[in-house]
Design a protein around this motif. Structure first.
Motif, PDB file in Angstrom:
ATOM      1  N   PRO A 105       0.824  -1.202   0.000  1.00 58.88           N
ATOM      2  CA  PRO A 105       0.000   0.000   0.000  1.00 58.88           C
ATOM      3  C   PRO A 105       0.862   1.256   0.000  1.00 58.88           C
ATOM      4  CG  PRO A 105      -0.399  -1.389   1.922  1.00 58.88           C
ATOM      5  CD  PRO A 105       0.849  -1.870   1.298  1.00 58.88           C
ATOM      6  N   GLN A 106       0.325   2.338  -0.578  1.00 61.43           N
ATOM      7  CA  GLN A 106       1.030   3.624  -0.643  1.00 61.43           C
ATOM      8  C   GLN A 106       0.220   4.659   0.132  1.00 61.43           C
ATOM      9  OE1 GLN A 106       3.924   4.186  -2.669  1.00 61.43           O
ATOM     10  NE2 GLN A 106       3.946   1.958  -2.964  1.00 61.43           N
ATOM     11  N   GLY A 107       0.949   5.662   0.666  1.00 63.75           N
ATOM     12  CA  GLY A 107       0.276   6.812   1.257  1.00 63.75           C
ATOM     13  C   GLY A 107      -0.659   6.461   2.399  1.00 63.75           C
ATOM     14  N   LEU A 108      -0.127   5.701   3.370  1.00 62.51           N
ATOM     15  CA  LEU A 108      -0.955   5.298   4.503  1.00 62.51           C
ATOM     16  C   LEU A 108      -0.680   6.189   5.705  1.00 62.51           C
ATOM     17  CD1 LEU A 108      -0.672   1.427   4.710  1.00 62.51           C
ATOM     18  CD2 LEU A 108      -2.758   2.751   4.416  1.00 62.51           C
ATOM     19  N   SER A 109      -1.680   6.430   6.529  1.00 66.15           N
ATOM     20  CA  SER A 109      -1.421   7.142   7.778  1.00 66.15           C
ATOM     21  C   SER A 109      -0.951   6.164   8.845  1.00 66.15           C
ATOM     22  CB  SER A 109      -2.672   7.881   8.242  1.00 66.15           C
ATOM     23  OG  SER A 109      -3.641   6.952   8.643  1.00 66.15           O
ATOM     24  N   ALA A 110      -1.340   4.911   8.727  1.00 64.30           N
ATOM     25  CA  ALA A 110      -0.926   3.918   9.712  1.00 64.30           C
ATOM     26  C   ALA A 110       0.594   3.770   9.697  1.00 64.30           C
ATOM     27  CB  ALA A 110      -1.587   2.577   9.427  1.00 64.30           C
ATOM     28  N   GLN A 111       1.192   3.624  10.881  1.00 61.21           N
ATOM     29  CA  GLN A 111       2.654   3.660  10.947  1.00 61.21           C
ATOM     30  C   GLN A 111       3.311   2.287  10.875  1.00 61.21           C
ATOM     31  OE1 GLN A 111       4.634   6.681  13.097  1.00 61.21           O
ATOM     32  NE2 GLN A 111       2.754   7.238  14.169  1.00 61.21           N
ATOM     33  N   ASN A 112       2.524   1.247  11.006  1.00 61.55           N
ATOM     34  CA  ASN A 112       3.115  -0.083  10.929  1.00 61.55           C
ATOM     35  C   ASN A 112       2.700  -0.768   9.632  1.00 61.55           C
ATOM     36  OD1 ASN A 112       4.422  -0.376  13.634  1.00 61.55           O
ATOM     37  ND2 ASN A 112       2.307   0.076  14.279  1.00 61.55           N
ATOM     38  N   LEU A 113       3.662  -0.913   8.719  1.00 63.65           N
ATOM     39  CA  LEU A 113       3.411  -1.597   7.457  1.00 63.65           C
ATOM     40  C   LEU A 113       4.387  -2.754   7.406  1.00 63.65           C
ATOM     41  CD1 LEU A 113       2.107  -1.750   4.688  1.00 63.65           C
ATOM     42  CD2 LEU A 113       3.795  -0.099   3.864  1.00 63.65           C
ATOM     43  N   ILE A 156      -1.096  -1.899  10.587  1.00 66.38           N
ATOM     44  CA  ILE A 156      -1.611  -1.718  11.954  1.00 66.38           C
ATOM     45  C   ILE A 156      -1.338  -0.285  12.405  1.00 66.38           C
ATOM     46  CG2 ILE A 156      -1.597  -2.573  14.321  1.00 66.38           C
ATOM     47  CD1 ILE A 156      -0.060  -5.071  13.198  1.00 66.38           C
ATOM     48  N   LYS A 157      -2.361   0.406  12.883  1.00 64.16           N
ATOM     49  CA  LYS A 157      -2.158   1.743  13.449  1.00 64.16           C
ATOM     50  C   LYS A 157      -1.419   1.615  14.786  1.00 64.16           C
ATOM     51  CE  LYS A 157      -5.550   4.650  13.605  1.00 64.16           C
ATOM     52  NZ  LYS A 157      -6.921   5.173  13.809  1.00 64.16           N
ATOM     53  N   ALA A 158      -0.564   2.579  15.062  1.00 59.41           N
ATOM     54  CA  ALA A 158       0.160   2.542  16.337  1.00 59.41           C
ATOM     55  C   ALA A 158      -0.818   2.494  17.507  1.00 59.41           C
ATOM     56  CB  ALA A 158       1.071   3.770  16.462  1.00 59.41           C
ATOM     57  N   SER A 159      -1.912   3.261  17.403  1.00 64.85           N
ATOM     58  CA  SER A 159      -2.844   3.366  18.539  1.00 64.85           C
ATOM     59  C   SER A 159      -3.675   2.101  18.729  1.00 64.85           C
ATOM     60  CB  SER A 159      -3.766   4.574  18.355  1.00 64.85           C
ATOM     61  OG  SER A 159      -4.483   4.436  17.143  1.00 64.85           O
ATOM     62  N   SER A 160      -3.605   1.172  17.767  1.00 57.79           N
ATOM     63  CA  SER A 160      -4.347  -0.072  17.945  1.00 57.79           C
ATOM     64  C   SER A 160      -3.664  -1.016  18.921  1.00 57.79           C
ATOM     65  CB  SER A 160      -4.503  -0.802  16.601  1.00 57.79           C
ATOM     66  OG  SER A 160      -5.292  -0.047  15.731  1.00 57.79           O
ATOM     67  N   PHE A 161      -2.369  -0.762  19.168  1.00 57.49           N
ATOM     68  CA  PHE A 161      -1.636  -1.607  20.122  1.00 57.49           C
ATOM     69  C   PHE A 161      -2.021  -1.243  21.543  1.00 57.49           C
ATOM     70  CE2 PHE A 161       1.293  -2.371  16.598  1.00 57.49           C
ATOM     71  CZ  PHE A 161       1.603  -3.708  16.791  1.00 57.49           C
ATOM     72  N   SER A 162      -2.208  -2.240  22.404  1.00 49.78           N
ATOM     73  CA  SER A 162      -2.280  -1.920  23.829  1.00 49.78           C
ATOM     74  C   SER A 162      -1.035  -2.477  24.514  1.00 49.78           C
ATOM     75  CB  SER A 162      -3.563  -2.442  24.459  1.00 49.78           C
ATOM     76  OG  SER A 162      -3.905  -3.685  23.943  1.00 49.78           O
ATOM     77  N   LEU A 163      -0.546  -1.695  25.468  1.00 46.19           N
ATOM     78  CA  LEU A 163       0.645  -2.118  26.207  1.00 46.19           C
ATOM     79  C   LEU A 163       0.166  -2.986  27.356  1.00 46.19           C
ATOM     80  CD1 LEU A 163       2.418   1.334  26.201  1.00 46.19           C
ATOM     81  CD2 LEU A 163       2.670  -0.547  24.584  1.00 46.19           C
ATOM     82  N   LEU A 164       0.508  -4.263  27.327  1.00 43.19           N
ATOM     83  CA  LEU A 164      -0.056  -5.211  28.275  1.00 43.19           C
ATOM     84  C   LEU A 164       0.761  -5.301  29.547  1.00 43.19           C
ATOM     85  CD1 LEU A 164      -0.988  -7.936  25.686  1.00 43.19           C
ATOM     86  CD2 LEU A 164      -2.449  -6.176  26.633  1.00 43.19           C
ATOM     87  N   ALA A 165       2.045  -5.222  29.429  1.00 44.12           N
ATOM     88  CA  ALA A 165       2.893  -5.276  30.620  1.00 44.12           C
ATOM     89  C   ALA A 165       4.179  -4.541  30.304  1.00 44.12           C
ATOM     90  CB  ALA A 165       3.185  -6.728  30.997  1.00 44.12           C
TER      91      ALA A 165
END
Lengths: 360, 268
Positions: A293-301, A350-359
């Protein structure tokens, strides 16, 4: 040791559970509402008589259906914090905390209450009525009150449900410290997966009264033994990562798994550079692309190869090998449209904000 | 609250309410005006007959309320908290005197404890005679006033979240301690409100007392009965008694208003 088992039928709920809570550990009962979590706490506290079971608090049997033993709640030495906190409205914060201190000389009561008020940061609020407390203050008062008589076992029912996210994180850390300092074994009920993972030393996953899994939270998460557990947790992708760089102005940080040429962008947490953390992302939050994909706002490609395609009605579960396995849940139509097939190149987004920090 | 605008239309719309207030207010004003016009309120107050009935009313109603509170509170709590066999029957029985005309209640008690009844005869044999004694006055008052207290107390206890009681138990407090330190203080405004209503009812008790206790000065002649007797001989004594009785009742109503205001402030 705090352990036991109960069987209880109540309306639609057929509860069967067995537990064991080690000293200075938090045992989390995790499950959706209606799973029977509160019923278990009430049974342990003596506020409900299970139809069958054996319950031990601090190594002492307090309930045994076979021996017709059932100690009243006041003799079980259990500290209980209900979801509503139930602070006595006609008493001040100080009187609430002192309520469970019976049979002690007045001076000792005062000393103990004063020290608890200090530890929980309530000194300035001692003469306030519970009605004039914020959510966090009420929660701390309830905890101080429950801990005052030095219970053998602490029971917490959704202790942070009424609080906003930021306060929840701060108080979670506080709770862990209190439990560790007092060596008070704790059974905590929650339906919040982040809370379950952040607080639990061990975890029992409940679904409609049944124990579907148990063990340390991270191992349960990384290797969910059943589809039910994965569904209940809703976090199919869990990674152990090392923090490479922090970007406070962006609100992000970069982290990478060990010995993999892969960088993930995560929301900023407390972990310092060089430390290890566990982060997770639900499969529903992962996008799959068949071309770069090109031109994505999501930071994880993440480039990878399609490794597994399996049915998970109504979805299709696609596992990509991007150096680490990445699980995505997509619709059958999407699989058709993209022409996904095992062995083909694919990208996970994957958007950075989709990650949750579990521990951390 | 916004004051009601006084327009001809709003006056017309509120006419029934205004008429009602006049209907209630005018007799009060008439009573007080007549009592003042006749004078001799001070004299009546030193009349031994007036004094004796006032004292009798206060003493008997005080004893009645003591018994109502001691017996009614546990009953109200049981009705609020537990579902026992015959729960509904007890509930109905407790509230029966509310719908019963007091005269009927008095007659019923006379039939139960009078000399004609087996129970009355049995009691007489061990030396207890109830009808036409001061004890009968107390019985009559309890019979008609207790439901007011028990009803209010039950509602008050029901309004106390059972979680507070559960929590008190887990904090090492016995059921009795829990009742005393949690349930009772939290339900107290309702209990006091019910007590004031019951007390007002006991002070005004007439029909049952007349049937079961009679109208004997100094023994069973409470204030309402004394008013009836005084009316036959001396209107000013009757008016003085009526004024005193009114003042005591209004004071009790004031106590209720004060307590409900306090209750709102606590936010119960």
């Amino acid at each position: 040791m705090n352990q036991g088992w109960i069987q209880h039928r109540l309306g639609n709920l057929d509860l069967q559970v067995r537990w064991e809570a080690a000293p200075s550990e938090i045992l989390v009962l995790f499950g959706p509402s209606g799973a029977g979590k509160t019923t278990i706490l009430r049974a342990i506290a003596g506020l409900l008589q299970p139809q069958a079971g054996h319950i031990e608090v601090g190594g002492r049997p307090v309930f045994d259906s076979a021996q017709r033993l059932s100690l009243p709640p006041e003799r079980r030495r259990v500290g209980y914090v209900p979801q509503s906190y139930a602070l006595f409205p006609h008493l001040t914060v100080r009187q609430n905390v002192a309520y469970g201190l019976t049979g002690l000389p007045q001076r000792e009561v005062e000393e103990r209450v004063a020290s608890l008020l200090t530890v929980f940061g309530l000194t300035g609020l001692a003469e306030r009525s519970p009605r004039n407390l914020s959510g966090g203050e009420a929660q701390r008062t309830a905890l101080a009150r429950a801990l005052a008589p030095q219970p053998q076992l602490l029971l917490l029912d959704e202790p942070f449900a009424a609080l906003d996210a930021e306060l929840r994180r701060a108080l979670r850390r506080e709770l862990r410290t209190h439990v560790a300092e007092r060596q008070a074994p704790t059974i905590l009920v929650t339906h919040d997966r982040e809370e379950a993972i952040a607080l639990g030393h061990s975890l029992i996953v409940l679904d409609r009264g049944r124990q579907v899994a148990e063990g340390p939270p991270l191992s349960l998460l990384t290797r969910p033994s059943t589809a039910t557990v994965a569904r209940l947790f809703g976090i199919e992708n869990v990674y152990r990562l090392r923090v490479l760089a922090r970007h406070p102005r962006e609100g992000t940080m970069e982290a990478a798994p060990e010995s993999k040429d892969l960088r993930l962008v995560l929301p900023l947490g407390d972990a310092p550079e060089g430390s290890w953390l566990t982060a997770g992302v639900p499969a529903t939050e992962v996008l799959v692309a068949s071309q770069e994909p090109q031109g994505l706002s999501a930071q994880n490609l993440l480039p990878g190869v399609t490794a597994v395609i399996e049915e998970s009605p109504p979805h299709i579960r696609v596992t990509l090998d991007c150096g680490v396995p990445v699980v995505a849940l997509v619709t059958p139509r999407a699989v058709e449209r993209l022409g996904l097939a095992v062995g083909q190149r694919a990208w996970a987004v994957i958007k950075a904000s989709s990650f949750s920090l579990l521990a951390e | 609250m916004k004051p009601l605008p006084l327009t001809p239309w709003s006056l017309l719309g509120n006419a029934p309410a205004i008429l009602y207030l006049l209907f209630i207010g005018i007799p009060f004003v008439a009573l007080f005006l007549r009592a003042i016009a006749l004078g001799g309120l001070g004299e009546s107050l030193s009349d031994p007959l007036v004094l004796r009935s006032l004292l009798l009313s206060l003493v008997t109603s005080l004893i009645s309320m003591g018994i109502v509170v001691i017996g009614g509170t546990p009953l109200a709590y049981a009705l609020a908290r537990s579902r026992f066999l015959g729960h509904r029957l007890v509930d109905a029985l407790v509230e029966l005197p509310l719908v019963l005309p007091p005269v009927v209640a008095g007659l019923a008690m006379l039939m139960a404890f009078g000399r004609q009844s087996p129970l009355g005869r049995a009691m007489e044999e061990v030396g207890i005679v109830l009808p036409f004694t001061t004890a009968a006055v107390v019985f009559s008052q309890i019979f008609v006033s207790a439901p007011f207290y028990i009803r209010a107390a039950r509602l008050g206890f029901q309004a106390v979240d059972a979680t507070y009681e559960d929590l008190s138990r887990t904090l090492g407090r016995s059921p009795w301690d829990t009742f005393r330190r949690i349930s009772l203080p939290l339900a107290l405004p309702s209990l006091l409100g019910g007590l004031a209503l019951a007390w007002a009812r006991a002070l005004s008790e007439f029909g049952a007392t007349l049937m079961f206790a009679g109208n004997f000065p100094g023994v069973t002649q409470t204030m309402p009965l004394a008013i009836l007797s005084a009316l036959e001989s001396d209107l000013s004594n009757a008016l003085a008694l009526a004024v005193i009785l009114t003042i005591v009742s209004v004071a009790l109503l004031g106590a209720i208003a004060f307590l409900s205001a306090r209750r709102e402030r606590i936010g119960l």
